[in-house]
Design a protein around this motif. Structure first.
Motif, PDB file in Angstrom:
ATOM      1  N   GLU A 129       0.979  -1.436   0.073  1.00  0.00           N
ATOM      2  CA  GLU A 129      -0.046  -0.005   0.293  1.00  0.00           C
ATOM      3  C   GLU A 129       1.009   1.249   0.077  1.00  0.00           C
ATOM      4  OE1 GLU A 129      -3.903   0.778   2.241  1.00  0.00           O
ATOM      5  OE2 GLU A 129      -2.715   1.483   3.654  1.00  0.00           O
ATOM      6  N   GLY A 130       1.066   2.026  -1.247  1.00  0.00           N
ATOM      7  CA  GLY A 130       1.676   3.125  -1.234  1.00  0.00           C
ATOM      8  C   GLY A 130       3.231   2.479  -1.241  1.00  0.00           C
ATOM      9  N   ARG A 131       3.868   3.097  -0.387  1.00  0.00           N
ATOM     10  CA  ARG A 131       5.287   2.809  -0.357  1.00  0.00           C
ATOM     11  C   ARG A 131       5.673   1.749   0.815  1.00  0.00           C
ATOM     12  NH1 ARG A 131       8.338   8.554  -1.680  1.00  0.00           N
ATOM     13  NH2 ARG A 131       7.534   8.748  -3.973  1.00  0.00           N
ATOM     14  N   GLY A 132       4.713   1.193   1.351  1.00  0.00           N
ATOM     15  CA  GLY A 132       4.858   0.086   2.234  1.00  0.00           C
ATOM     16  C   GLY A 132       3.934  -1.050   2.260  1.00  0.00           C
ATOM     17  N   TYR A 133       3.443  -1.838   3.238  1.00  0.00           N
ATOM     18  CA  TYR A 133       2.643  -2.780   3.350  1.00  0.00           C
ATOM     19  C   TYR A 133       1.522  -2.596   4.046  1.00  0.00           C
ATOM     20  CZ  TYR A 133       6.556  -5.548   1.160  1.00  0.00           C
ATOM     21  OH  TYR A 133       7.456  -6.189   0.505  1.00  0.00           O
ATOM     22  N   ASN A 134       0.272  -3.126   3.724  1.00  0.00           N
ATOM     23  CA  ASN A 134      -0.884  -3.022   4.490  1.00  0.00           C
ATOM     24  C   ASN A 134      -0.916  -4.090   5.448  1.00  0.00           C
ATOM     25  OD1 ASN A 134      -3.719  -3.638   4.763  1.00  0.00           O
ATOM     26  ND2 ASN A 134      -4.147  -1.833   3.457  1.00  0.00           N
ATOM     27  N   LYS A 135      -1.075  -3.779   6.647  1.00  0.00           N
ATOM     28  CA  LYS A 135      -1.160  -4.713   7.755  1.00  0.00           C
ATOM     29  C   LYS A 135      -2.562  -5.630   7.374  1.00  0.00           C
ATOM     30  CE  LYS A 135      -1.523  -5.000  12.795  1.00  0.00           C
ATOM     31  NZ  LYS A 135      -1.416  -4.228  14.260  1.00  0.00           N
ATOM     32  N   ASN A 136      -3.506  -5.081   7.369  1.00  0.00           N
ATOM     33  CA  ASN A 136      -4.751  -5.881   7.310  1.00  0.00           C
ATOM     34  C   ASN A 136      -4.611  -6.868   6.134  1.00  0.00           C
ATOM     35  OD1 ASN A 136      -5.877  -4.889   9.416  1.00  0.00           O
ATOM     36  ND2 ASN A 136      -6.830  -3.214   8.178  1.00  0.00           N
ATOM     37  N   HIS A 137      -4.035  -6.766   5.211  1.00  0.00           N
ATOM     38  CA  HIS A 137      -3.780  -7.666   4.026  1.00  0.00           C
ATOM     39  C   HIS A 137      -2.819  -8.691   4.258  1.00  0.00           C
ATOM     40  CE1 HIS A 137      -5.422  -4.603   0.551  1.00  0.00           C
ATOM     41  NE2 HIS A 137      -5.814  -4.429   1.721  1.00  0.00           N
ATOM     42  N   VAL A 138      -1.676  -8.186   5.152  1.00  0.00           N
ATOM     43  CA  VAL A 138      -0.675  -9.064   5.535  1.00  0.00           C
ATOM     44  C   VAL A 138      -1.223 -10.041   6.512  1.00  0.00           C
ATOM     45  CG1 VAL A 138       1.663  -9.296   6.443  1.00  0.00           C
ATOM     46  CG2 VAL A 138       1.293  -7.678   4.964  1.00  0.00           C
ATOM     47  N   LEU A 139      -2.046  -9.640   7.454  1.00  0.00           N
ATOM     48  CA  LEU A 139      -2.432 -10.499   8.602  1.00  0.00           C
ATOM     49  C   LEU A 139      -3.534 -11.208   7.850  1.00  0.00           C
ATOM     50  CD1 LEU A 139      -3.000  -8.102  11.477  1.00  0.00           C
ATOM     51  CD2 LEU A 139      -1.495 -10.016  11.321  1.00  0.00           C
ATOM     52  N   ARG A 140      -4.324 -10.949   7.066  1.00  0.00           N
ATOM     53  CA  ARG A 140      -5.129 -11.862   6.420  1.00  0.00           C
ATOM     54  C   ARG A 140      -4.430 -13.122   5.773  1.00  0.00           C
ATOM     55  NH1 ARG A 140      -7.981 -13.196   1.944  1.00  0.00           N
ATOM     56  NH2 ARG A 140     -10.192 -13.563   2.249  1.00  0.00           N
ATOM     57  N   PHE A 141      -3.605 -12.727   4.835  1.00  0.00           N
ATOM     58  CA  PHE A 141      -2.739 -13.600   4.310  1.00  0.00           C
ATOM     59  C   PHE A 141      -2.174 -14.721   5.168  1.00  0.00           C
ATOM     60  CE2 PHE A 141       1.982 -14.299   3.473  1.00  0.00           C
ATOM     61  CZ  PHE A 141       1.486 -15.501   2.485  1.00  0.00           C
ATOM     62  N   LEU A 142      -1.580 -14.206   6.397  1.00  0.00           N
ATOM     63  CA  LEU A 142      -0.838 -15.036   7.265  1.00  0.00           C
ATOM     64  C   LEU A 142      -2.020 -15.948   7.758  1.00  0.00           C
ATOM     65  CD1 LEU A 142       1.551 -12.692   8.631  1.00  0.00           C
ATOM     66  CD2 LEU A 142       2.164 -14.718   7.270  1.00  0.00           C
ATOM     67  N   LYS A 143      -3.183 -15.390   8.186  1.00  0.00           N
ATOM     68  CA  LYS A 143      -4.185 -16.192   8.928  1.00  0.00           C
ATOM     69  C   LYS A 143      -4.777 -17.236   7.978  1.00  0.00           C
ATOM     70  CE  LYS A 143      -5.069 -12.512  12.350  1.00  0.00           C
ATOM     71  NZ  LYS A 143      -6.285 -11.596  12.926  1.00  0.00           N
ATOM     72  N   VAL A 144      -4.939 -17.139   6.517  1.00  0.00           N
ATOM     73  CA  VAL A 144      -5.830 -18.044   6.141  1.00  0.00           C
ATOM     74  C   VAL A 144      -4.842 -19.395   5.522  1.00  0.00           C
ATOM     75  CG1 VAL A 144      -7.242 -16.260   4.982  1.00  0.00           C
ATOM     76  CG2 VAL A 144      -5.342 -16.811   3.849  1.00  0.00           C
ATOM     77  N   TRP A 145      -3.558 -19.032   5.773  1.00  0.00           N
ATOM     78  CA  TRP A 145      -2.583 -19.931   5.413  1.00  0.00           C
ATOM     79  C   TRP A 145      -1.962 -20.827   6.500  1.00  0.00           C
ATOM     80  CZ3 TRP A 145      -3.190 -22.308   1.072  1.00  0.00           C
ATOM     81  CH2 TRP A 145      -3.824 -21.518  -0.122  1.00  0.00           C
ATOM     82  N   THR A 146      -2.486 -20.636   7.711  1.00  0.00           N
ATOM     83  CA  THR A 146      -2.074 -21.375   8.779  1.00  0.00           C
ATOM     84  C   THR A 146      -2.304 -22.821   8.688  1.00  0.00           C
ATOM     85  OG1 THR A 146      -3.961 -20.889  10.255  1.00  0.00           O
ATOM     86  CG2 THR A 146      -2.106 -19.337  10.275  1.00  0.00           C
TER      87      THR A 146
END
Length: 156
Positions: A129-146
């Motif tokens: 997101e912009g010049r960084g990472y979107n925390k909500n997107h990263v957390l969602r990705f990490l949670k759905v692949w546990t």
């Protein structure tokens, strides 16, 4: 005053160029060790492919290390492997095993199960997101692949 101005950028550059990948590492051996641990601990393997030359790789490292929620899910749910890809070590065996993830750019994340099967390859541009990472997107990705999410039983 002038000395502070010169010293500050110097320290900023040092922090930004800190190495997080080991160019001499055998990524395939690291993946094999991680898979063994993951199977015994009911976790998945999180492989981050990139290199010390990659600004977005360093940015993700700082972003994820500084965020308590992301750090906790990584510790609790994943065995992490940093797979170096650089001119001095492309780790071709690992890249072929992982399905040539470098086609997505860097960094790229690969989720493996406890048997070493590739479950998912994540293009990290979708987490930006912009010049960084979107925390909500990263957390969602990490949670759905546990392990527990992937192996959850469907209730009728």
């Amino acid at each position: 005053m002038r000395i502070r101005f010169i010293v500050f950028p110097f320290f900023f550059c040092l922090a930004y160029t800190e190495e997080i990948y080991d160019p001499s590492a055998d990524a395939m051996a690291d993946i094999a060790r991680a898979v063994t641990i993951a199977k015994k601990s009911n976790k998945h393997v999180f492989v981050k492919v990139g290199g010390n030359w990659c600004g977005w790789c360093k940015l993700y490292d700082k972003f994820s290390s500084a965020d308590e929620d992301i750090s906790l899910i990584m510790i609790d749910e994943y065995i992490t492997v940093l797979a170096n890809w650089s001119p001095e070590n492309r780790n071709l065996e690992a890249m072929n095993y992982l399905g040539r993830p470098q086609r997505f750019g860097y960094p790229v994340f690969i989720i493996l199960d406890g048997n070493g099967n590739v479950l998912h390859t994540q293009d990290t541009a979708l987490l930006e997101e912009g010049r960084g990472y979107n925390k909500n997107h990263v957390l969602r990705f990490l949670k759905v692949w546990t392990y527990s999410s992937v192996n959850a039983k469907i209730k009728e």
